[in-house]
Design an enzyme around this catalytic site. Structure first.
Site, PDB file in Angstrom:
ATOM      1  N   ASP A  89      -8.648   0.253   2.875  1.00 46.35           N
ATOM      2  CA  ASP A  89      -7.600  -0.218   3.780  1.00 46.35           C
ATOM      3  C   ASP A  89      -8.004   0.172   5.201  1.00 46.35           C
ATOM      4  OD1 ASP A  89      -5.172  -1.440   4.399  1.00 46.35           O
ATOM      5  OD2 ASP A  89      -4.108   0.472   4.401  1.00 46.35           O
ATOM      6  N   GLU A 101      -9.788   3.848   4.750  1.00 46.42           N
ATOM      7  CA  GLU A 101      -8.995   4.579   3.776  1.00 46.42           C
ATOM      8  C   GLU A 101      -9.553   4.242   2.400  1.00 46.42           C
ATOM      9  OE1 GLU A 101      -4.752   5.359   5.965  1.00 46.42           O
ATOM     10  OE2 GLU A 101      -4.794   3.913   4.311  1.00 46.42           O
ATOM     11  N   LYS A 110      -2.934  -2.017  10.494  1.00 45.48           N
ATOM     12  CA  LYS A 110      -3.420  -2.122   9.118  1.00 45.48           C
ATOM     13  C   LYS A 110      -3.683  -3.569   8.681  1.00 45.48           C
ATOM     14  CE  LYS A 110      -2.538   2.225   7.585  1.00 45.48           C
ATOM     15  NZ  LYS A 110      -3.446   3.082   6.800  1.00 45.48           N
ATOM     16  N   THR A 161      -8.239  -5.700   4.653  1.00 48.37           N
ATOM     17  CA  THR A 161      -8.292  -4.806   3.501  1.00 48.37           C
ATOM     18  C   THR A 161      -9.379  -5.346   2.581  1.00 48.37           C
ATOM     19  OG1 THR A 161      -5.926  -4.338   3.641  1.00 48.37           O
ATOM     20  CG2 THR A 161      -7.011  -3.850   1.549  1.00 48.37           C
ATOM     21  N   ARG A 216      -6.350   3.557  14.027  1.00 49.48           N
ATOM     22  CA  ARG A 216      -5.451   4.701  14.167  1.00 49.48           C
ATOM     23  C   ARG A 216      -4.716   4.738  15.503  1.00 49.48           C
ATOM     24  NH1 ARG A 216      -4.676   5.942   8.980  1.00 49.48           N
ATOM     25  NH2 ARG A 216      -6.595   6.559   7.924  1.00 49.48           N
ATOM     26  N   GLU A 237      -9.179  12.286   8.774  1.00 52.66           N
ATOM     27  CA  GLU A 237      -9.108  13.630   8.210  1.00 52.66           C
ATOM     28  C   GLU A 237     -10.449  14.346   8.287  1.00 52.66           C
ATOM     29  OE1 GLU A 237      -6.594  13.574   4.339  1.00 52.66           O
ATOM     30  OE2 GLU A 237      -7.341  11.534   4.683  1.00 52.66           O
ATOM     31  N   ASP A 253       0.840  -1.188   0.000  1.00 48.21           N
ATOM     32  CA  ASP A 253       0.000   0.000   0.000  1.00 48.21           C
ATOM     33  C   ASP A 253       0.879   1.243   0.000  1.00 48.21           C
ATOM     34  OD1 ASP A 253      -2.540   1.109  -0.159  1.00 48.21           O
ATOM     35  OD2 ASP A 253      -2.655   1.467   1.985  1.00 48.21           O
ATOM     36  N   GLU A 268      -9.456   4.060  -1.380  1.00 50.32           N
ATOM     37  CA  GLU A 268      -8.330   3.981  -2.298  1.00 50.32           C
ATOM     38  C   GLU A 268      -8.719   3.316  -3.615  1.00 50.32           C
ATOM     39  OE1 GLU A 268      -4.844   2.199  -0.628  1.00 50.32           O
ATOM     40  OE2 GLU A 268      -5.318   2.813   1.428  1.00 50.32           O
TER      41      GLU A 268
END
Length: 388
Positions: free
Chosen positions: A210, A176, A230, A234, A214, A336, A103, A178
């Site tokens: 993904d 995430e 992680k 996925t 955190r 974010e 990744d 992607e």
């Protein structure tokens, strides 16, 4: 065969997947409108009765072009009824056997946002970021097809004011959004792939989520990078959109690289892709991440992946990293979007920051085509189950 002109799965797309019906064996199909075309029946080719795309992908670029042309010619006429199945009546499977998973971290907007959150007293981007596509090696064995539930991971975590780490379920579970790229034709060891060779090696693209813990990630990632934060899951979409279908979605990268990349990362005509994702949290759209804003291209990521002599193998999957744009509503992670939990989102009337048990996230994607219609990737979906 009649396909609505505005279908995101028309003749310009023709994504590949693996499906089964009535408890039968998985086999390869192509989505055409709201139907799945059974290639073993339609083309009379037993090679498409395989339970993954790997053997077909390994046959190489010329074969990919030939089969795509045959399918387009076939669906322009009458297709045998026994070769067609309604999308809603089939079971979709992981479309390829994942050989390796890497990744990347190719969005400058995402990397800058994470830098500000994780290292508030330092420069957002680390010194190497604009010189190479930063990435980490993930686990192929925990790449799951869309619709697979995700169990909340447990691990070590330590708050900024905690005297020592504690062990337990992640409390800052994230996504995430992607794109993932699937290698079709591999390479021997010590045979780097140049960016301009990308189309002959990469078969197609998928949507990728993904999942990221955190709090586990923040405690473990220095000095070697993500691991348990992680590696638990996925998710990828069931349809692999051929790179051949994305020719009209190619656009210049957003601005010139500064500094200029080293020679092995230079492309004769640097390109990105005009693809837009949509993220839905419990049914509510919360973001529209634009892939066109990515700093590093798919071809540069492949070149970097192989430059040290590492081989590429059929079924290798590499992710773009979180796709984020310059605007707040274009951020591809809840880290974010909530700015580290400081600015909660309102989701279906509730104040939310990170994922709770029972939450479901769906990521969808569309690309531009030469005719002006949208080309669809389908969706990648996952629901959070409690820690075990």
């Amino acid at each position: 065969m009649i396909v609505p002109a505005d279908s995101p799965f028309g003749p310009e797309n023709l994504p590949y997947g693996v499906f089964s019906t009535g408890g039968g064996s998985p086999r390869i199909g192509v989505r055409v409108g709201e139907q799945v075309l059974d290639l073993s029946v339609a083309l009379g080719d037993a090679g498409f009765a395989e339970p993954s795309l790997n053997a077909f992908m390994a046959q190489g670029y010329d074969r990919w072009v030939d089969v795509r042309g045959r399918i387009q010619e076939l669906i322009a006429g009458d297709v045998p009824a026994e070769a067609l199945h309604a999308v809603g009546e089939v079971t979709l499977h992981l479309p390829f056997e994942v050989a390796d998973y890497v990744d990347f971290y190719a969005s400058e907007h995402h990397a800058s946002n994470v830098g500000r959150l994780f290292r508030p007293d330092a420069e957002p981007l680390l010194p190497n970021w604009k010189h190479l596509p930063v990435g980490y090696h993930g686990r192929a064995g925990t790449v799951y097809p869309s619709g697979t539930d995700v169990v909340r991971p447990s691990g070590q975590r330590k708050g900024p004011d905690g005297p020592a780490p504690v062990f337990g379920p992640s409390t800052r579970l994230d996504i995430e959004a992607e794109l993932g790229f699937v290698v079709g034709t591999g390479t021997p060891a010590n045979t780097p792939v140049s960016p301009d060779e990308f189309p002959r090696h990469v078969f197609g693209a998928v949507l990728l989520n993904d999942w990221s813990a955190r709090d586990i990630q923040a405690w473990e990632y220095v000095p070697l990078g993500p691991n348990l934060g992680k590696s638990f899951a996925t998710s990828v979409s069931p349809w692999v959109v051929p790179i051949l279908a994305l020719a009209e979605a190619r656009i210049p990268l957003p601005g010139q690289h500064d500094p200029e990349p080293l020679p092995y990362l230079r492309e004769s005509r640097p390109w990105g892709l005009d693809i837009e994702l949509a993220v839905r949290w419990n049914g509510q759209q919360v973001a529209r991440p634009p892939y066109r804003e990515m700093y590093w291209s798919p071809a540069q990521m492949l070149a970097h992946l192989t430059v040290n002599g590492a081989s590429a193998r059929t079924g290798d999957l590499y992710g773009s990293g979180t796709i984020s744009g310059p605007e707040p509503a274009e951020r591809g992670s809840f880290l974010e979007l909530s700015w580290g939990g400081r600015d909660p989102l309102t989701v279906n009337g509730e104040s939310r920051t990170f994922l709770q048990d029972g939450d479901e996230v769906v990521v969808e994607g569309t690309a531009t085509t030469g005719s002006g219609t949208k080309l669809g990737f389908g969706e990648v979906r996952g629901r959070i189950l409690p820690a075990r």
